[in-house]
Design an enzyme around this catalytic site. Structure first.
Site, PDB file in Angstrom:
ATOM      1  N   ASP A 197      -9.809  -5.052  -4.361  1.00 30.56           N
ATOM      2  CA  ASP A 197      -9.185  -4.525  -3.429  1.00 30.56           C
ATOM      3  C   ASP A 197     -10.093  -3.227  -2.984  1.00 30.56           C
ATOM      4  OD1 ASP A 197      -7.605  -2.277  -2.105  1.00 30.56           O
ATOM      5  OD2 ASP A 197      -5.756  -3.103  -2.766  1.00 30.56           O
ATOM      6  N   SER A 242       1.007  -1.180   0.014  1.00 25.15           N
ATOM      7  CA  SER A 242      -0.080   0.088   0.173  1.00 25.15           C
ATOM      8  C   SER A 242       0.750   1.290  -0.042  1.00 25.15           C
ATOM      9  CB  SER A 242      -1.045  -0.030   1.397  1.00 25.15           C
ATOM     10  OG  SER A 242      -2.052   0.743   1.150  1.00 25.15           O
ATOM     11  N   HIS A 300      -7.030  -6.262  -0.191  1.00 17.04           N
ATOM     12  CA  HIS A 300      -5.869  -5.242  -0.168  1.00 17.04           C
ATOM     13  C   HIS A 300      -4.588  -5.738   0.672  1.00 17.04           C
ATOM     14  CE1 HIS A 300      -4.211  -1.456  -0.194  1.00 17.04           C
ATOM     15  NE2 HIS A 300      -4.066  -1.347   1.122  1.00 17.04           N
TER      16      HIS A 300
END
Length: 250
Positions: free
Chosen positions: A196, A95, A226
């Site tokens: 996601d 991320s 995610h």
């Protein structure tokens, strides 16, 4: 005053061979989300560092005071540690950590030998979040985005809410990284979940297309959301990351 670090959110370092790997967690997250990947890489003999980004894994008040400059400084400390022990460093991140892998790939081409962004973000397509950035009436916190995991019974160690003050710095870092993509020349393995609920999956193909690198590849994950490093595809991520590093470490 020194902040108490949550159990499981501690930084980690594993000494190994002369190939270094930095593994970074994301916004509001902790090292818990990337520790399995870090341990898998250490088991392969690499020298591995997983920094706890400033303001993370302590308290939301602490996070609210942190900025991208602080997060970059946290990463830089571990890059310095790795560069003093290895002949080259690879950077894997989840991320926002994936975003920083791209940022450092562009700004430290002398050090970063390869990049593995996992569900990285250079845009969010989230107007509701964007509206908060400069709003003087914005609340101090909004609902969190953690534990987006497909696997049953797996939880991410993450803040339950998102502090609003650091969003300005986070958004600026994303836009800066987007503009830096074309400057990246190191090999890149982009890893992107097809589904996601935190970062738009379109980030993966977008990043791949914008990279200046000739050696670049997109690995799509079919069975993770995610937080893929804790999800059903975590072993695949480790396997492909190890292969990528071995192919480019010589």
């Amino acid at each position: 005053m020194e902040q108490r670090v949550m159990e499981g959110a501690e930084p980690f370092r594993f000494e190994g061979n002369d190939v270094g790997v930095l593994v970074s967690h994301g916004f509001t997250g902790t090292t818990q989300s990337v520790r399995p990947l870090g341990e898998a890489l250490a088991d392969e003999g690499f020298t591995v560092a997983g920094p706890r980004l400033a303001g993370h894994g302590t308290s939301m008040e602490d996070h609210a005071r942190s900025t991208a400059r602080d997060w970059i400084r946290s990463i830089q400390e571990d890059l310095d540690w790795l560069s003093g022990r290895t002949s080259g460093v690879f950077f894997a991140g989840l991320s926002m950590g994936g975003m920083f892998s791209l940022y450092f790939g562009a700004t430290r081409p002398d050090l970063i030998r390869g990049i593995i962004p996992i569900n990285a973000c250079v845009f969010l397509n989230n107007p509701d979040l964007a509206r908060l950035v400069f709003d003087p009436e914005a609340p101090p916190r909004v609902p969190g985005v953690g534990s987006d995991i497909k696997a049953e019974g797996v939880e991410e160690l993450v803040y339950p809410e998102v502090p609003v003050p650091p969003l300005e710095s986070f958004m600026a870092a994303m836009r800066t990284t987007d503009d830096l993509l074309q400057a990246i020349t190191a090999p890149v393995l982009v890893i992107q979940s097809r589904e996601d609920h935190v970062v738009p999956p379109e980030n993966g193909p977008y990043i791949l297309d914008r990279l200046g690198s000739r050696d670049k590849e997109l690995l799509r994950l079919d069975n993770s959301y995610h937080v893929a490093t804790l999800d059903n595809d975590k072993d695949l991520i480790a396997e492909r990351t190890v292969r990528f590093i071995r192919e480019h470490a010589g």
